[in-house]
Design an enzyme around this catalytic site. Structure first.
Site, PDB file in Angstrom:
ATOM      1  N   TRP A  50       0.814  -1.214   0.000  1.00  0.00           N
ATOM      2  CA  TRP A  50       0.000   0.000   0.000  1.00  0.00           C
ATOM      3  C   TRP A  50       0.846   1.261   0.000  1.00  0.00           C
ATOM      4  O   TRP A  50       0.561   2.208  -0.744  1.00  0.00           O
ATOM      5  CB  TRP A  50      -1.012  -0.002   1.146  1.00  0.00           C
ATOM      6  CG  TRP A  50      -2.067  -1.043   0.909  1.00  0.00           C
ATOM      7  CD1 TRP A  50      -2.278  -2.176   1.656  1.00  0.00           C
ATOM      8  CD2 TRP A  50      -3.038  -1.083  -0.148  1.00  0.00           C
ATOM      9  NE1 TRP A  50      -3.316  -2.907   1.117  1.00  0.00           N
ATOM     10  CE2 TRP A  50      -3.800  -2.269   0.018  1.00  0.00           C
ATOM     11  CE3 TRP A  50      -3.329  -0.247  -1.222  1.00  0.00           C
ATOM     12  CZ2 TRP A  50      -4.840  -2.619  -0.848  1.00  0.00           C
ATOM     13  CZ3 TRP A  50      -4.362  -0.602  -2.095  1.00  0.00           C
ATOM     14  CH2 TRP A  50      -5.108  -1.766  -1.899  1.00  0.00           C
ATOM     15  N   LYS A 110     -12.489  -1.746   5.980  1.00  0.00           N
ATOM     16  CA  LYS A 110     -11.658  -2.750   6.640  1.00  0.00           C
ATOM     17  C   LYS A 110     -12.117  -2.940   8.082  1.00  0.00           C
ATOM     18  O   LYS A 110     -12.475  -4.021   8.494  1.00  0.00           O
ATOM     19  CB  LYS A 110     -10.178  -2.333   6.611  1.00  0.00           C
ATOM     20  CG  LYS A 110      -9.645  -1.965   5.237  1.00  0.00           C
ATOM     21  CD  LYS A 110      -9.468  -3.162   4.326  1.00  0.00           C
ATOM     22  CE  LYS A 110      -9.267  -2.806   2.870  1.00  0.00           C
ATOM     23  NZ  LYS A 110      -8.083  -2.038   2.563  1.00  0.00           N
ATOM     24  N   ASP A 145      -1.667   6.373   6.471  1.00  0.00           N
ATOM     25  CA  ASP A 145      -2.747   5.538   5.936  1.00  0.00           C
ATOM     26  C   ASP A 145      -3.023   4.456   6.982  1.00  0.00           C
ATOM     27  O   ASP A 145      -2.227   3.540   7.162  1.00  0.00           O
ATOM     28  CB  ASP A 145      -2.292   4.923   4.605  1.00  0.00           C
ATOM     29  CG  ASP A 145      -3.328   3.969   4.002  1.00  0.00           C
ATOM     30  OD1 ASP A 145      -4.366   3.716   4.650  1.00  0.00           O
ATOM     31  OD2 ASP A 145      -3.083   3.479   2.880  1.00  0.00           O
TER      32      ASP A 145
HETATM   33  C1  LIG Z   1      -7.544  -1.404   1.334  1.00  0.00           C
HETATM   34  C2  LIG Z   1      -6.464  -0.410   1.509  1.00  0.00           C
HETATM   35  C3  LIG Z   1      -6.328   0.682   0.652  1.00  0.00           C
HETATM   36  C4  LIG Z   1      -7.181   0.879  -0.589  1.00  0.00           C
HETATM   37  O1  LIG Z   1      -8.453   1.220  -0.292  1.00  0.00           O
HETATM   38  P1  LIG Z   1      -9.525   1.510  -1.449  1.00  0.00           P
HETATM   39  O2  LIG Z   1     -10.711   1.881  -0.650  1.00  0.00           O
HETATM   40  O3  LIG Z   1      -9.685   0.242  -2.226  1.00  0.00           O
HETATM   41  O4  LIG Z   1      -9.009   2.612  -2.283  1.00  0.00           O
HETATM   42  C5  LIG Z   1      -5.330   1.600   0.901  1.00  0.00           C
HETATM   43  N1  LIG Z   1      -4.502   1.449   1.955  1.00  0.00           N
HETATM   44  C6  LIG Z   1      -4.595   0.403   2.795  1.00  0.00           C
HETATM   45  C7  LIG Z   1      -3.643   0.282   3.936  1.00  0.00           C
HETATM   46  C8  LIG Z   1      -5.585  -0.563   2.598  1.00  0.00           C
HETATM   47  O5  LIG Z   1      -5.678  -1.597   3.443  1.00  0.00           O
END
Ligand SMILES: *Cc1c(COP(=O)(O)O)cnc(C)c1O
Length: 366
Positions: free
Chosen positions: A104, A202, A178
């Site tokens: 990511w 998530k 993030d």
């Molecule tokens: C799932 C995830 C993303 C991407 O998320 P989207 O909603 O599909 O854009 C980005 N960063 C992390 C750490 C993730 O787990």
């Protein structure tokens, strides 16, 4: 009927109580005569849902008063562009520092290159994405616009267990994190960050809602071409209602926040998450039938990738797991193997059932 445990990395399991409440309120939200999906976002009913959700999130994470909580769209990947577009306006030539710890943050650094010069502070590629590069190896810029980290790498199963310390070398560049896959799973000192963002799907609620927590002084630094609907200042000034927000996703997230409060809040969840992760890692470390390759002190509590020693058994493992009600254990396609995502809504019993199944599978296939 077999009890179902869903180990998906996202969209992921939600608390059963929340789904039951949403089902009960589906056609008529609290005597309003409307489903939440049918309400104007500017009506009193939805405004009360929005206000409560923002306040509950503020309470749960102890978000200081000088931070805005923004409810957005665009997901984690959208934020990879929305962050630089919002932070580079004051210094378009400044460097963006990115710590590369996995898939990511790798995507974040590629996207950031569209908006500025990127300095890779350190890369876990050097250790095969099995550990966070040691602090001494980080090469931070003196005058970075911001420093980007992914505090839980969902695919690689790597998590920061302390706040990344960038304060010494960077002249106060804001730390951007993030936290898509571990927000609300553990206590966090929000004041150490400039921006925290995450997609909801998530550990919070349905896909479609993205959360950003932004320190006040970082508003108003957007590049001129940043779309208004993604300009944090515009969004903050309009209480996350500049355009129509993802109303139903916000409603479900709000129910999850209330559920978290009933569970004892984030500190109580963190203790449960520690116990759940320990159970699975202890088992993985006790057998050579399965393996997790991540260095111990960087192991994620939320996303636990593992491999069968004999990978020709992968398909059998997944179908036998499914028969036992253990769903979505297949690893991300980029790394293969298996992955158990054990977010807040996964009860300890689910991890116990997984370990019992893995033991039995190892026993019958050794
Ligand atoms: C799932 C995830 C993303 C991407 O998320 P989207 O909603 O599909 O854009 C980005 N960063 C992390 C750490 C993730 O787990």
């Amino acid at each position: 009927m077999t009890t179902i445990y869903n180990f998906s990395a996202g969209p992921a399991v939600l608390p059963k109580e929340v789904l039951q409440q949403a089902a009960a309120e589906m056609l008529d939200w609290r005597g309003s005569g409307m489903s939440v999906m049918e309400m104007s976002h500017r009506g009193a009913e939805f405004m009360s849902i929005m206000d409560a959700a923002q306040q509950d999130l503020r309470d749960l994470l102890a978000v200081p008063a000088n931070y805005q909580i923004l409810f957005l769209q665009g997901g984690g990947l959208g934020e990879n562009a929305i962050v630089p577009m919002n932070l580079m306006g004051a210094s378009p030539d400044a460097t963006i520092d990115v710590l590369h710890t996995g898939s990511w943050s790798g995507k974040s650094l590629k996207e950031a290159q569209k908006y500025g010069k990127v300095n890779v502070v350190a890369s876990a590629a050097d250790n095969g994405f099995t550990a966070i590069p040691v602090r001494d190896s980080w090469r931070l810029s003196k005058d970075a616009a911001y420093v980007h980290v992914c505090t839980n790498e969902t695919i690689d199963g790597i998590e920061f267990h302390t706040t990344p310390d960038v304060s010494l070398e960077t002249n106060g560049a804001p730390l951007v994190a993030d936290m898509s896959s571990h927000i609300l799973s553990r206590e966090v000192d929000v004041s150490r960050y400039g921006v925290i963002f995450g997609g909801a799907q998530k550990n919070i609620g349905p896909a479609g809602l993205t959360i950003a927590i932004v320190r006040d002084d970082l508003l108003g630094r957007a590049l001129p071409y940043c779309p208004s609907a993604f300009d944090w200042k515009t969004i903050a000034d309009n209480g996350s209602m500049y355009n129509t927000p993802p109303t139903y996703a916000i409603y479900i997230a709000g129910l999850v926040f209330q559920w978290l409060k009933r569970q004892g809040g984030v500190a109580a969840m963190e203790q449960r998450n520690i116990a759940k992760a320990k159970l699975l890692y202890d088992y993985l470390d006790s057998t050579d039938f399965y393996a997790n390759r991540v260095v111990h002190d960087c192991r994620s509590r939320m996303n636990i990738p593992f491999y069968l020693r004999d990978e020709s058994l992968n398909a059998d493992f997944l179908s036998a797991a499914k028969e036992q009600g253990l769903l979505q254990l297949k690893g991300h396609k980029s790394v293969g193997g298996m992955r158990a995502s054990i977010y807040n809504a996964m009860p300890l019993e689910g991890v116990q059932a997984l370990v019992a199944f893995m033991q039995e599978f190892a026993h019958t296939h050794s």
